[in-house]
Design an enzyme around this catalytic site. Structure first.
Site, short mmCIF file in Angstrom:
data_model
loop_
_atom_site.label_atom_id
_atom_site.label_comp_id
_atom_site.label_asym_id
_atom_site.label_seq_id
_atom_site.Cartn_x
_atom_site.Cartn_y
_atom_site.Cartn_z
N GLY A 1 0.82 -1.22 0.00
CA GLY A 1 0.00 0.00 0.00
C GLY A 1 0.85 1.26 0.00
N PRO B 1 14.59 21.22 -18.60
CG PRO B 1 14.19 22.30 -20.64
CD PRO B 1 15.23 21.52 -19.89
CB SER C 1 2.65 -5.37 6.06
OG SER C 1 3.19 -5.51 7.35
CB THR D 1 12.24 8.14 -13.80
OG1 THR D 1 13.35 7.58 -13.10
CG2 THR D 1 12.74 9.21 -14.74
CE LYS E 1 10.98 17.76 -11.09
NZ LYS E 1 11.17 16.33 -10.76
CB VAL F 1 11.85 9.15 0.10
CG1 VAL F 1 12.44 9.57 1.41
CG2 VAL F 1 12.25 7.73 -0.26
CB VAL G 1 1.86 -11.29 2.53
CG1 VAL G 1 2.07 -12.53 1.68
CG2 VAL G 1 0.57 -10.58 2.13
C1 LIG Z 1 15.96 8.19 -1.73
C2 LIG Z 1 14.82 8.00 -2.66
C3 LIG Z 1 14.28 9.09 -3.33
C4 LIG Z 1 13.23 8.90 -4.24
N1 LIG Z 1 12.76 9.97 -4.93
C5 LIG Z 1 11.80 9.78 -5.88
C6 LIG Z 1 11.29 10.87 -6.61
O1 LIG Z 1 11.66 12.01 -6.43
N2 LIG Z 1 10.33 10.61 -7.53
C7 LIG Z 1 9.86 9.35 -7.77
O2 LIG Z 1 9.02 9.16 -8.66
N3 LIG Z 1 10.29 8.32 -7.02
C8 LIG Z 1 11.25 8.50 -6.10
N4 LIG Z 1 11.67 7.45 -5.36
C9 LIG Z 1 11.01 6.15 -5.52
C10 LIG Z 1 9.67 6.15 -4.81
O3 LIG Z 1 9.87 6.43 -3.45
C11 LIG Z 1 8.99 4.79 -4.95
O4 LIG Z 1 9.02 4.39 -6.28
C12 LIG Z 1 7.54 4.88 -4.55
O5 LIG Z 1 7.41 5.41 -3.27
C13 LIG Z 1 6.87 3.52 -4.61
O6 LIG Z 1 7.32 2.70 -3.60
P1 LIG Z 1 6.60 1.30 -3.46
O7 LIG Z 1 5.16 1.51 -3.29
O8 LIG Z 1 7.06 0.43 -4.56
O9 LIG Z 1 7.25 0.70 -2.14
P2 LIG Z 1 7.00 1.08 -0.59
O10 LIG Z 1 6.67 2.50 -0.39
O11 LIG Z 1 8.20 0.54 0.12
O12 LIG Z 1 5.72 0.26 -0.18
C14 LIG Z 1 5.78 -1.12 0.09
C15 LIG Z 1 4.43 -1.58 0.61
O13 LIG Z 1 4.46 -2.98 0.70
C16 LIG Z 1 3.92 -3.38 1.94
N5 LIG Z 1 4.51 -4.66 2.33
C17 LIG Z 1 5.83 -4.97 2.42
N6 LIG Z 1 5.96 -6.23 2.87
C18 LIG Z 1 4.71 -6.72 3.03
C19 LIG Z 1 4.19 -7.96 3.49
N7 LIG Z 1 4.99 -8.95 3.86
N8 LIG Z 1 2.84 -8.11 3.55
C20 LIG Z 1 2.00 -7.10 3.16
N9 LIG Z 1 2.46 -5.92 2.74
C21 LIG Z 1 3.78 -5.72 2.69
C22 LIG Z 1 4.28 -2.27 2.90
O14 LIG Z 1 3.42 -2.25 4.03
C23 LIG Z 1 4.09 -1.04 2.00
O15 LIG Z 1 2.72 -0.67 2.03
C24 LIG Z 1 12.71 7.60 -4.44
C25 LIG Z 1 13.22 6.52 -3.75
C26 LIG Z 1 14.27 6.70 -2.87
C27 LIG Z 1 14.84 5.50 -2.15
#
Ligand SMILES: Cc1cc2nc3c(=O)[nH]c(=O)nc-3n(C[C@H](O)[C@H](O)[C@H](O)COP(=O)(O)OP(=O)(O)OC[C@H]3O[C@@H](n4cnc5c(N)ncnc54)[C@H](O)[C@@H]3O)c2cc1C
Length: 538
Positions: free
Chosen positions: A37, A123, A64, A369, A103, A72, A210
């Protein structure tokens, strides 16, 4: 400009295709479970819901209660606008809830040491750029060939003017040139907003941790088991579990391609600072000793961070350098330390599992990205479902398309490092000396140096899947990859075609039609007619 591509129109076309009537959803797809989520989980759920709920497909997000989101990721590309537009969500609704700002692009400070090129702005394109793009490309080509003409990208693009003056990319009513802008936002609040909207639109939500996936006889996922004793079955599982890759990686053991040899950064630190009365309309990315620092303006604070390589400095050294830069050496403002896994899975769609978000891969955040990958992966998967094709061939086409996008984007990010001219630390010297470049990138760099123009290879090759031609020109010219000043000759004949003073005049007159960023944020205008948003680029 017969061969211009309208990247954003392609997005609109995708939207149209996913909602086209008469699509043949496979009858075996009745329930889709999204595990995770974070931004990936809720964006994917929204994209799936838009086309599938009305066709009777049940969509459940399982999250979870103990594993948090990464929290971030506060900058976007212009594609996020297409995401909200396709869902019919107005900026005036979502932006204030997420402390979002506009932006216009990204300033890169200190990446180059070439005189006159110590800073440049990448840009986002606008319709107005159609009036200056030819001149920019002409002058850049002339300068590579030794003519002493102005080829700094900041002089040619309206978005650079707007961000320099802290203006919003929203023109006055009478002025027809809208700008295809991105956003900055609070990542946690964006997730909460999307969750609220998804639930309103019929997505189900289950809090459960999970523990593992149960495979069927063909090696696909039959169900997932949770710590709370639930077993949840579905026809398709979407892995949005972040870097853990619970399904795509741990359950299905999908091979992973690391980009560590191309991109050295593997760690990050994030820290907020207060924001004053002026709200910039750009991200600033400043070169540091062992990486780069971001500065992202939100309505209520700056988000700051340092992305660095742990091969070259410790976490403590990096935190000290960031605190020093932000004036926080004596402050108790907490710093969040994060590890990053840089690379991608080989198959984003593997059996009945699709990985979206950090679970599918990540190219460091330099050009923000990641949300774009989420959006495009989820949209392309929905499109495949609506075409009724979940065959192996459809998997292969999908995976090839997503992989090309990853490779093209990676090469664009690598170019920032490869073309740096800093000599102050081992980190920057190692990046400049790095020979782990893809063949298309090697070809592009040598073509640029030969002065033959880089348009055709970008259009034809995988490089163009990540970034359009004008972005490639912006980075090469912005980093000052030209002959040394002493080797330039006065422009002659065709080299002397354009007067930059005239372009300055045009851009200054145009910029007068845009208003102060903070002022616009306090009264966000309604969406404009899509016609005015068409942005053409090379
Ligand atoms: C330093 C940094 C800067 C960034 N800056 C940018 C930016 O400027 N622009 C951009 O587009 N992207 C950026 N990103 C990437 C961006 O943060 C992610 O792509 C975005 O937040 C999506 O993350 P996610 O949902 O894949 O993972 P997460 O946010 O890690 O979510 C994972 C989810 O999985 C769930 N989960 C995990 N394990 C289980 C389990 N066992 N059972 C049930 N649920 C589980 C967690 O509860 C959570 O809800 C950045 C990343 C980093 C590290």
């Amino acid at each position: 400009m017969s061969d211009t591509a309208t990247l954003y129109n392609r997005s609109a076309a995708e939207t149209a295709r996913t909602t086209s009537p008469g699509s043949a959803l496979p009858p075996t797809v009745r329930h889709i479970v999204v595990v995770g989520g974070g931004s990936a989980g809720w964006m994917t759920a929204m994209i799936l819901a838009r086309s599938l709920i009305e066709r009777g497909v049940e969509i459940t997000v399982v999250e979870s209660p103990t594993v948090g989101i990464i929290g971030v990721g506060e900058g976007s590309t212009p594609w996020l606008r297409g995401f909200f537009d396709s869902l019919g969500i107005e900026e005036a609704e979502w932006m204030p809830e997420c402390h979002a700002t506009y932006k216009c692009g990204i300033t890169f400070d200190g990446w180059s040491t070439k005189p006159g090129f110590e800073s440049y702005f990448h840009p986002f394109a606008s319709m107005l750029d159609n009036l200056t793009m030819t001149q920019f490309v002409h002058n850049a080509d002339a300068r590579v060939n030794g003519a002493d003409v102005c080829a700094h990208p900041d002089r040619f693009f309206i978005a650079a003017r707007l961000s320099r003056k802290n203006l919003a990319p929203k023109p006055a009513e009478h002025f027809p040139f809208d700008i295809w802008h991105g956003y900055h936002f609070d990542a946690v609040l964006l997730g909460q907003f999307l969750q609220k909207k998804a639930l309103q639109r019929g997505v189900r939500y289950q809090t459960a941790h999970v523990t593992h996936a149960n495979l069927d006889a063909h090696g696909g996922i039959a169900s997932i088991s949770t710590q709370e004793g639930l077993e949840i079955a579905a026809d398709i599982f979407v892995d949005c579990t972040g870097f853990a890759g619970l399904l795509i990686n741990q359950a299905l053991k999908t091979p992973y391609v690391s980009f560590a040899e191309n991109l050295f950064n593997d760690s990050a630190i994030a820290m907020p600072t207060p924001i004053g009365d002026t709200v910039p309309s750009q991200t600033v990315s400043t070169a540091m000793k062992h990486g780069w620092a971001w500065r992202i303006p939100l309505t209520h604070r700056f988000g700051n961070g340092y992305v660095y390589s742990s091969q070259f400095c410790t976490a403590d050294q990096a935190e000290h350098e960031l605190r020093e830069r932000l004036g926080l050496l004596e402050s108790d403002t907490p710093a969040r330390h994060l590890k990053m896994k840089i690379g991608r899975v080989t198959k984003h769609w593997n059996r009945n599992c699709v990985a979206v978000g950090l679970s599918q891969g990540f190219i460091e955040p330099l050009e923000a990205t990641a949300l774009l990958f989420i959006q495009q992966t989820a949209a392309a998967f929905t499109e495949a479902l609506l075409q009724g094709d979940i065959s192996d061939a459809a998997h292969d086409r999908f995976n090839a398309r997503v992989n090309e996008h990853f490779e093209g984007t990676r090469d664009y990010i690598v170019t920032h490092y490869k073309t740096n001219s800093r000599k102050d630390t081992d980190y920057w010297r190692a990046n400049a000396a790095n020979l782990n470049l893809s063949d298309p990138l090697k070809q592009l760099l040598s073509l640029w140096m030969s002065g033959k123009g880089i348009g055709p290879p970008v259009r034809k090759q995988v490089l163009g899947r990540g970034y359009p031609v004008f972005s490639w020109y912006s980075i090469m010219a912005g980093m000052g990859i030209f002959p040394e000043a002493g080797d330039l000759h006065p422009p002659q004949g065709k080299e002397n075609t354009y007067r930059v003073a005239e372009i300055d005049n045009l851009l200054d007159r145009s910029a007068a039609n845009y208003r102060d960023h903070r002022e616009v944020l306090m009264n966000i205008p309604p969406r404009r007619n899509a016609e005015s948003l068409q942005v053409y680029f090379w």
